[in-house]
Design a protein around this motif. Structure first.
Motif, PDB file in Angstrom:
ATOM      1  N   GLY A 107       0.809  -1.215   0.000  1.00 25.22           N
ATOM      2  CA  GLY A 107       0.000   0.000   0.000  1.00 25.22           C
ATOM      3  C   GLY A 107       0.836   1.255   0.000  1.00 25.22           C
ATOM      4  N   GLY A 108       0.292   2.276   0.607  1.00 21.80           N
ATOM      5  CA  GLY A 108       0.971   3.562   0.674  1.00 21.80           C
ATOM      6  C   GLY A 108       0.166   4.637  -0.014  1.00 21.80           C
ATOM      7  N   ASN A 109       0.270   5.851   0.490  1.00 21.57           N
ATOM      8  CA  ASN A 109      -0.443   6.968  -0.125  1.00 21.57           C
ATOM      9  C   ASN A 109       0.390   8.243  -0.175  1.00 21.57           C
ATOM     10  N   SER A 110       1.688   8.107   0.003  1.00 23.56           N
ATOM     11  CA  SER A 110       2.603   9.236  -0.162  1.00 23.56           C
ATOM     12  C   SER A 110       4.008   8.672  -0.420  1.00 23.56           C
ATOM     13  N   GLY A 152       3.803   0.864  -8.430  1.00 24.05           N
ATOM     14  CA  GLY A 152       4.487  -0.175  -7.689  1.00 24.05           C
ATOM     15  C   GLY A 152       5.961  -0.016  -8.008  1.00 24.05           C
ATOM     16  N   ILE A 153       6.793  -0.834  -7.397  1.00 22.55           N
ATOM     17  CA  ILE A 153       8.219  -0.753  -7.696  1.00 22.55           C
ATOM     18  C   ILE A 153       8.833  -2.139  -7.590  1.00 22.55           C
ATOM     19  N   GLY A 154       9.741  -2.416  -8.484  1.00 19.85           N
ATOM     20  CA  GLY A 154      10.542  -3.628  -8.425  1.00 19.85           C
ATOM     21  C   GLY A 154      11.996  -3.224  -8.282  1.00 19.85           C
ATOM     22  N   ILE A 155      12.705  -3.881  -7.361  1.00 17.22           N
ATOM     23  CA  ILE A 155      14.104  -3.556  -7.100  1.00 17.22           C
ATOM     24  C   ILE A 155      14.893  -4.856  -7.098  1.00 17.22           C
ATOM     25  N   TYR A 170       9.189   5.503  -3.361  1.00 16.15           N
ATOM     26  CA  TYR A 170       8.013   4.782  -3.827  1.00 16.15           C
ATOM     27  C   TYR A 170       6.757   5.436  -3.279  1.00 16.15           C
ATOM     28  N   ASP A 171       5.721   5.523  -4.098  1.00 17.44           N
ATOM     29  CA  ASP A 171       4.400   5.984  -3.661  1.00 17.44           C
ATOM     30  C   ASP A 171       3.390   4.964  -4.157  1.00 17.44           C
ATOM     31  N   GLY A 172       2.891   4.150  -3.251  1.00 14.54           N
ATOM     32  CA  GLY A 172       1.970   3.077  -3.595  1.00 14.54           C
ATOM     33  C   GLY A 172       0.670   3.543  -4.207  1.00 14.54           C
TER      34      GLY A 172
END
Length: 128
Positions: A78-81, A111-114, A105-107
């Protein structure tokens, strides 16, 4: 010196083709920049010869499990900021770590892949 009529046409045709080629390259670059990971998801992969994990400092230091070489960790977080994700690699047969970097990252928007690549002594990251 004057350019013959056929020469002017060739120059105009070449210029038009070059412009269209540049537009095609620019036009295809943007979609590739978007993450392939769904909004709110984080994927951490050990693509090198060492284990990796991620730590979320804005979430009280919560971290992923240790991901062994050739494997990935993918979860909805998740995430919102905007928030940082610190990614670490582990040296072989040791609990000592090395930093692979901090990634933002800001969900709510992506999304992000690392992926940690290379070896502990010559490492790099790949982001998607």
């Amino acid at each position: 010196m004057t350019i013959p009529r056929i020469g002017k046409r060739l120059i105009a045709t070449a210029a038009a083709a070059a412009s269209l080629g540049a537009v095609a390259v620019i036009g295809t670059a943007s979609p590739a920049a978007a993450s392939t990971i769904s909004n709110g998801n984080v994927q951490v992969c050990a693509q090198g010869t060492y284990p990796v994990y991620a730590q979320f400092p804005y979430r009280g230091g919560w971290s992923t499990t240790i991901v062994n070489p050739g494997n990935c960790w993918l979860h909805y977080v998740g995430g919102n900021s905007w928030e940082p994700i610190n990614v670490y690699g582990l040296y072989p047969n040791s609990s000592a770590t090395f930093s692979l970097g901090t990634f933002w990252y800001d969900g709510a928007v992506s999304g992000i892949g690392i992926g940690g690549e290379g070896t502990p002594w010559q490492h790099d990251t790949y982001i998607w």
